[in-house]
Design an enzyme around this catalytic site. Structure first.
Site, short mmCIF file in Angstrom:
data_model
loop_
_atom_site.label_atom_id
_atom_site.label_comp_id
_atom_site.label_asym_id
_atom_site.label_seq_id
_atom_site.Cartn_x
_atom_site.Cartn_y
_atom_site.Cartn_z
N LYS A 71 -4.18 9.46 -17.03
CA LYS A 71 -2.74 9.32 -16.80
C LYS A 71 -2.15 8.20 -17.68
CE LYS A 71 -2.21 12.42 -13.52
NZ LYS A 71 -3.22 13.46 -13.72
C1 LIG Z 1 1.42 16.45 -10.83
C2 LIG Z 1 0.25 15.80 -10.16
N1 LIG Z 1 0.35 15.41 -8.88
C3 LIG Z 1 -0.66 14.82 -8.24
C4 LIG Z 1 -1.86 14.56 -8.87
C5 LIG Z 1 -2.98 13.98 -8.08
O1 LIG Z 1 -3.46 12.78 -8.57
P1 LIG Z 1 -4.97 12.34 -8.31
O2 LIG Z 1 -5.83 13.13 -9.23
O3 LIG Z 1 -4.97 10.88 -8.63
O4 LIG Z 1 -5.28 12.60 -6.88
C6 LIG Z 1 -2.02 14.92 -10.20
C7 LIG Z 1 -3.30 14.65 -10.89
O5 LIG Z 1 -3.72 15.25 -11.82
C8 LIG Z 1 -0.94 15.56 -10.87
O6 LIG Z 1 -1.05 15.94 -12.15
#
Ligand SMILES: Cc1ncc(COP(=O)(O)O)c(C=O)c1O
Length: 376
Positions: A189
């Site tokens: 990210k």
């Molecule tokens: C649009 C979106 N929302 C939520 C998430 C969830 O994040 P995490 O992987 O840290 O749980 C991601 C992760 O790839 C995402 O791309």
């Protein structure tokens, strides 16, 4: 020369001399849960986003789940959102027994179409959940203007800025518009940890208190549980790593923007290719640089042959996924989202991408789109 789709080792190599002592400091203190390192990161990121509060959590998914729990989302409640995204926001709604209600995406973008919100909002709607996909804010002026129940009460907006930390719309940071903003620190990210992590941003004092309560098993005081919450904590070691990287976040964002500007220019006007086109007021931070390609399979094969990485986000919209079958959506319900799934292709973009690499990407894309270019 192969061009990786993503290479995390470069950022670590550049920052290793700062990251290692920061980790050591946490280890020596043995304050591995909570403590000053987490608190300081929360404070710094709240200031960056432009809100008063931030709560460090265990992942972007947990940021969403916790925020929805803090709204008291229950079975039967509805949350209006997009069918073209990663599964996490939709899964979080469903884990609470609530129902995602989809609206299609914009005709020339990838975020939810705000003009469809009013027709999707009904008496059971409890929240709107716009996702700032690929690092570009949803059309937040229109989303906020539409965020009212049929009887005129304000509906909370939960922003998913997992992919969009640092992005702005009309001079405001992603995560500062709604009741809560949820970010992910997944390693790729815009601000990436060395593992999982996330954060919830809010300007609302009462919501902030609830987030903190629910993130600690609903205990107040300790071992006296007034609600059922969970363990949603951000590790101090991750916070230490993130604090080091935060010092460079604006530089990372600028480099992503520079790469995107290069692709915008180098790939302009090619037949069969549509470039991202953020509208007025948007300043994205391209977590992904996603183009639309008429003949994707052919271009992907060509890029592979040239050693250029690419990826498809997302190959299938959420409304047609097996896990959502019970909601009763059909293929054809959200034609724009479905078409995007057939056309999207993400090209390499990360802060440490080299100039010669992005040039090679552009060359390979241009070649691959030429009529008669060999597929392999
Ligand atoms: C649009 C979106 N929302 C939520 C998430 C969830 O994040 P995490 O992987 O840290 O749980 C991601 C992760 O790839 C995402 O791309």
């Amino acid at each position: 020369m192969a061009v990786p789709f993503f290479d995390l080792t470069r950022q670590y190599a550049a920052l290793e001399d700062d990251i290692r002592p920061a980790i050591d400091q946490v280890l020596r203190s043995q304050q591995c849960i909570g403590g000053p390192v987490v608190a300081e990161l929360e404070e710094q990121l709240a200031r960056y986003v432009g809100v008063r509060h931030a709560v460090g959590v265990s992942s972007g998914t947990d940021a969403l789940l916790l925020s929805l729990m803090a709204l008291n989302l229950k079975p039967g409640d509805e949350v209006v959102t997009s069918p073209f995204t990663f599964f996490a926001p939709i899964g979080s709604v469903m884990r609470l027994g609530a129902t995602p209600v989809f609206v299609d995406i914009e005709p020339d973008g990838f975020n939810l179409d705000p003009t469809r919100l009013t027709e999707a909002i009904g008496p059971r709607t409890r929240a709107l959940l716009p996702i700032h996909l690929f690092g570009q804010c949803a059309q937040m002026d229109q989303v906020m203007a539409a965020a009212y129940s049929p009887t005129g009460e304000a509906l909370p907006v939960i922003e998913d800025l997992a992919q969009a930390l640092g992005a702005q719309f009309e001079g405001r940071q992603a995560g500062s518009f709604g009741a809560a903003g949820c970010v992910s620190f997944f390693p790729t990210k815009n601000l990436g940890a060395a593992g999982d992590g996330g954060m919830v941003f809010t300007d609302d004092d009462a919501l902030h208190e609830r987030l903190r309560l629910l993130a600690r098993h609903g205990a107040r005081p300790k071992y006296h549980h007034i609600e059922v919450g969970g363990n949603f904590r951000l590790d101090a070691i991750q916070a230490a790593i993130l604090s080091v990287k935060l010092r460079h976040l604006e530089a990372f964002c600028e480099r992503r923007r520079a790469h995107a500007a290069y692709y915008d220019e180098a790939l302009a006007g090619l037949e069969g290719l549509t470039l991202p086109s953020p509208g007025p007021g948007h300043q994205p931070v391209h977590n992904q640089y996603v183009v639309r390609v008429a003949d994707r399979a052919r271009l992907v094969a060509h890029l592979q042959q040239r050693g250029v990485g690419s990826a498809v986000y997302y190959p299938e919209a959420l409304h047609t996924q097996p896990a959502l079958k019970a909601l009763g959506y059909q293929r054809g319900d959200f034609p724009r989202a479905e078409k995007a799934c057939e056309e999207v292709l993400a090209l390499p973009i990360f802060p440490e991408l080299r100039v010669e690499e992005r040039e090679q990407v552009a060359r390979a894309v241009r070649e691959g789109l030429q009529p008669g270019a060999p597929a392999t």
